[in-house]
Write an enzyme that holds these catalytic residues in place. Structure first.
Site, PDB file in Angstrom:
ATOM      1  N   HIS A 134       0.685  -1.226   0.055  1.00  0.00           N
ATOM      2  CA  HIS A 134       0.033   0.116   0.089  1.00  0.00           C
ATOM      3  C   HIS A 134       0.691   1.217   0.145  1.00  0.00           C
ATOM      4  O   HIS A 134       1.655   1.449   0.821  1.00  0.00           O
ATOM      5  CB  HIS A 134      -0.872  -0.036   1.425  1.00  0.00           C
ATOM      6  CG  HIS A 134      -2.048  -0.920   1.164  1.00  0.00           C
ATOM      7  ND1 HIS A 134      -3.139  -0.741   1.946  1.00  0.00           N
ATOM      8  CD2 HIS A 134      -2.253  -1.854   0.236  1.00  0.00           C
ATOM      9  CE1 HIS A 134      -4.224  -1.549   1.528  1.00  0.00           C
ATOM     10  NE2 HIS A 134      -3.462  -2.485   0.489  1.00  0.00           N
ATOM     11  N   TYR A 182      -8.668   5.646   7.763  1.00  0.00           N
ATOM     12  CA  TYR A 182      -8.776   5.819   9.159  1.00  0.00           C
ATOM     13  C   TYR A 182      -9.699   7.038   9.423  1.00  0.00           C
ATOM     14  O   TYR A 182      -9.637   7.992   8.909  1.00  0.00           O
ATOM     15  CB  TYR A 182      -7.376   6.420   9.690  1.00  0.00           C
ATOM     16  CG  TYR A 182      -6.274   5.326  10.013  1.00  0.00           C
ATOM     17  CD1 TYR A 182      -5.591   4.880   8.704  1.00  0.00           C
ATOM     18  CD2 TYR A 182      -5.962   4.927  11.111  1.00  0.00           C
ATOM     19  CE1 TYR A 182      -4.533   3.918   9.093  1.00  0.00           C
ATOM     20  CE2 TYR A 182      -4.745   4.085  11.505  1.00  0.00           C
ATOM     21  CZ  TYR A 182      -4.238   3.604  10.245  1.00  0.00           C
ATOM     22  OH  TYR A 182      -3.318   2.364  10.346  1.00  0.00           O
ATOM     23  N   PRO A 230      -2.959   0.394  19.293  1.00  0.00           N
ATOM     24  CA  PRO A 230      -2.780  -0.060  17.772  1.00  0.00           C
ATOM     25  C   PRO A 230      -3.060   0.870  16.870  1.00  0.00           C
ATOM     26  O   PRO A 230      -2.820   0.799  15.408  1.00  0.00           O
ATOM     27  CB  PRO A 230      -3.902  -1.039  17.574  1.00  0.00           C
ATOM     28  CG  PRO A 230      -4.801  -0.910  18.606  1.00  0.00           C
ATOM     29  CD  PRO A 230      -4.242  -0.124  19.771  1.00  0.00           C
ATOM     30  N   LYS A 272       2.037   0.063  15.217  1.00  0.00           N
ATOM     31  CA  LYS A 272       3.386  -0.071  15.525  1.00  0.00           C
ATOM     32  C   LYS A 272       3.888  -1.431  16.158  1.00  0.00           C
ATOM     33  O   LYS A 272       5.118  -1.617  16.185  1.00  0.00           O
ATOM     34  CB  LYS A 272       3.989   0.984  16.331  1.00  0.00           C
ATOM     35  CG  LYS A 272       4.172   2.092  15.426  1.00  0.00           C
ATOM     36  CD  LYS A 272       5.211   2.162  14.413  1.00  0.00           C
ATOM     37  CE  LYS A 272       5.023   3.398  13.308  1.00  0.00           C
ATOM     38  NZ  LYS A 272       5.262   2.891  11.914  1.00  0.00           N
ATOM     39  N   TYR A 304       4.374   6.684   9.986  1.00  0.00           N
ATOM     40  CA  TYR A 304       3.662   5.579   9.783  1.00  0.00           C
ATOM     41  C   TYR A 304       4.589   4.514   8.880  1.00  0.00           C
ATOM     42  O   TYR A 304       4.515   3.205   9.446  1.00  0.00           O
ATOM     43  CB  TYR A 304       2.711   5.824   8.838  1.00  0.00           C
ATOM     44  CG  TYR A 304       1.475   4.736   8.647  1.00  0.00           C
ATOM     45  CD1 TYR A 304       0.403   4.920   9.639  1.00  0.00           C
ATOM     46  CD2 TYR A 304       1.432   3.908   7.724  1.00  0.00           C
ATOM     47  CE1 TYR A 304      -0.509   3.791   9.704  1.00  0.00           C
ATOM     48  CE2 TYR A 304       0.378   2.831   7.698  1.00  0.00           C
ATOM     49  CZ  TYR A 304      -0.441   2.804   8.741  1.00  0.00           C
ATOM     50  OH  TYR A 304      -1.719   1.997   8.500  1.00  0.00           O
TER      51      TYR A 304
HETATM   52  C1  PHB Z   1      -5.071  -4.181  11.068  1.00  0.00           C
HETATM   53  O1  PHB Z   1      -5.154  -4.334   9.808  1.00  0.00           O
HETATM   54  O2  PHB Z   1      -5.287  -5.246  12.008  1.00  0.00           O
HETATM   55  C2  PHB Z   1      -4.717  -2.768  11.280  1.00  0.00           C
HETATM   56  C3  PHB Z   1      -4.303  -1.826  10.555  1.00  0.00           C
HETATM   57  C4  PHB Z   1      -3.949  -0.640  10.888  1.00  0.00           C
HETATM   58  C5  PHB Z   1      -3.861  -0.358  12.312  1.00  0.00           C
HETATM   59  C6  PHB Z   1      -4.354  -1.225  13.507  1.00  0.00           C
HETATM   60  C7  PHB Z   1      -4.626  -2.617  12.854  1.00  0.00           C
HETATM   61  O3  PHB Z   1      -3.459   0.769  12.821  1.00  0.00           O
END
Ligand code: PHB
Ligand code: APR
Length: 408
Positions: free
Chosen positions: A89, A218, A309, A313, A401
């Site tokens: 991505h 997000y 989460p 990270k 990120y």
């Molecule tokens: C996930 O795909 O489980 C996931 C992706 C991004 C995040 C946290 C979890 O910030």
């Protein structure tokens, strides 16, 4: 003629310790990557894992790999399926109160991330370890230690048959996660800790439905945070901010999909729903313990630090720790330079604290905190508008990120 030792009591049982060079406690990503890197350098290891193989391979965890993590997995040689199935991505979306903005991370930083579940990383490494014929003992729970300050520390554990056993090593790697026994074995006065709790949790679902987006979304919405992630072209992973003590029964399938559609929504976009195959609530906490070394015990991954989460990270930090630890142990054990091991904790903690800040920042910026003052809410809205509109702000977010370069 074969002679067998006569065992008469605990003293003799205690003498019968198995020996290895590095005893690794925990078969999560930290323990398994460390085991594989050391094995490739000819260092003997034994991995002890409290749970059974099905449990370890069945745990659904995060799934965003920084390029540095992908590089370490290449170094382990366990990367065939990752290279075939990982989804690269180049960016993420921010969705703020219905407005969607693409953040082109690869354009801004030159790096991308790879979507590949931690569950898959762990399964691949377990398979490789078993193929290597290297010891990996499931249902073997470490219970305590002897001589952690000496050159021949011992891990005491209960094996799969319920017998008490002892494993002696030159070093012990504490890769047993946040609730493990390794960090607890460090005397209180020798360890400093920092903690932050958040007044919310994530309800996570895994659904048998094609993702409704090409890259992760997000979302910040007045009802709370939401995240649209994925595991494959057929499987979606989504999260909703909920209260920390939220009972799952309050969230039947329809309600979950309705709430996700509201929080992630934007004009002209539709969220596809499908059967939910797993759901769970994850509390959110920030935590750091330092130093990450105590005598012959080296802490790595969640045993030493955890992050909420939101910044994705946790797994990346665990892999980054052992990418520093493995060569340091090789140098030390092969009699070359103990210096790298002396610097282990400081080198890791620099990255850990950057990730702590980033994870806290993403979390507080994107979630709705019921205790937030009206003034702080205005600051949050201003920060969100800034990230949605400023290339400089997006570059800073993207740099964190995609992750800092490893081993700098
Ligand atoms: C996930 O795909 O489980 C996931 C992706 C991004 C995040 C946290 C979890 O910030
Ligand atoms: N003895 C042996 N094994 C133990 C013990 C014990 N006393 N206590 C815990 N374990 C095992 C757990 O069962 C688990 O499999 O240690 C392992 C630790 O693995 P993780 O929790 O996955 O921790 P780590 O390898 O540091 O990986 C960090 O995992 O939790 C996620 O978000 C986190 O992505 C991050 C990553």
């Amino acid at each position: 003629m074969q002679t067998r030792p006569i065992r008469t009591g605990p003293a003799l049982t205690e003498m019968a310790a198995e020996r290895t060079e590095v005893a690794i406690v925990g078969a999560g990503p930290a323990g398994l990557v460390l085991g594989r890197l050391l094995h490739r350098h000819g260092i003997e290891t034994v991995i002890l894992e409290a749970r059974d193989r099905d449990y370890v391979e069945g745990r659904i965890r995060a799934g965003v790999l920084e390029q540095g993590t992908v590089d370490v997995l290449h170094e382990t040689g366990v990367c065939g399926r990752l290279d075939r199935e990982g989804l690269v991505h180049d960016g993420i979306y921010f969705n703020v109160d219905g407005d969607r903005q693409h953040i082109p991370m690869a354009t801004l930083t030159g790096s991308a991330v790879t979507i590949y579940g931690q569950t898959e990383v762990v399964s691949d490494l377990i398979e490789a370890r078993i193929d290597d014929g290297a010891p990996l003992r499931f249902e073997s729970r470490a219970t305590g230690f002897d001589d952690l300050n000496g050159d021949a520390p011992v891990v005491r554990y209960i094996d799969a048959d319920g017998r008490e056993r002892r494993l002696q090593a030159r070093f012990v790697a504490g890769c047993d996660g946040f609730h493990g026994v390794c960090r607890a074995a460090v005397p209180e006065h020798a360890l400093q800790t920092w903690t932050r709790e958040y007044p919310f949790a994530w309800l996570g679902i895994l659904a048998d439905v094609a993702p409704s987006t090409d890259e992760l979304i997000y979302a910040h919405h007045e009802s709370g945070f939401a995240l649209h992630s994925m595991r494959s072209p057929q499987v979606s992973r989504l999260y909703l901010q909920v209260a920390p003590d939220e009972p799952l029964e309050r969230w039947p399938e329809d309600r979950i999909w309705e709430e996700l559609a509201v929080r992630l929504g934007t004009t002209g976009w539709t969220l596809r729903s499908g059967p939910i195959v797993e759901r769970s609530v994850t509390p959110m906490r920030s935590f750091v313990a330092a130093p990450m070394r105590h005598g012959s015990l080296l802490l790595a991954g969640d045993a030493a630090h955890i992050v909420p989460p939101t910044g994705a990270k946790g797994l990346n930090l665990a892999v980054a720790d052992v990418a520093v630890l493995a060569p340091a142990l090789v140098d030390c054990l092969r009699g070359r330079d103990p210096g790298a091991l002396l610097r282990y904790s400081d080198r890791c903690l620099e990255r850990v604290w950057r990730a702590q800040h980033f994870s806290w920042w993403m979390t507080t910026m994107l979630h709705v905190d019921p205790e937030m003052s009206p003034y702080d809410r205005q600051l949050q809205r201003s920060q969100l508008r800034y990230v949605m509109s400023s290339r400089a702000a997006q570059t800073s977010l993207a740099e964190n990120y995609v992750g800092l370069p490893l081993r700098t």
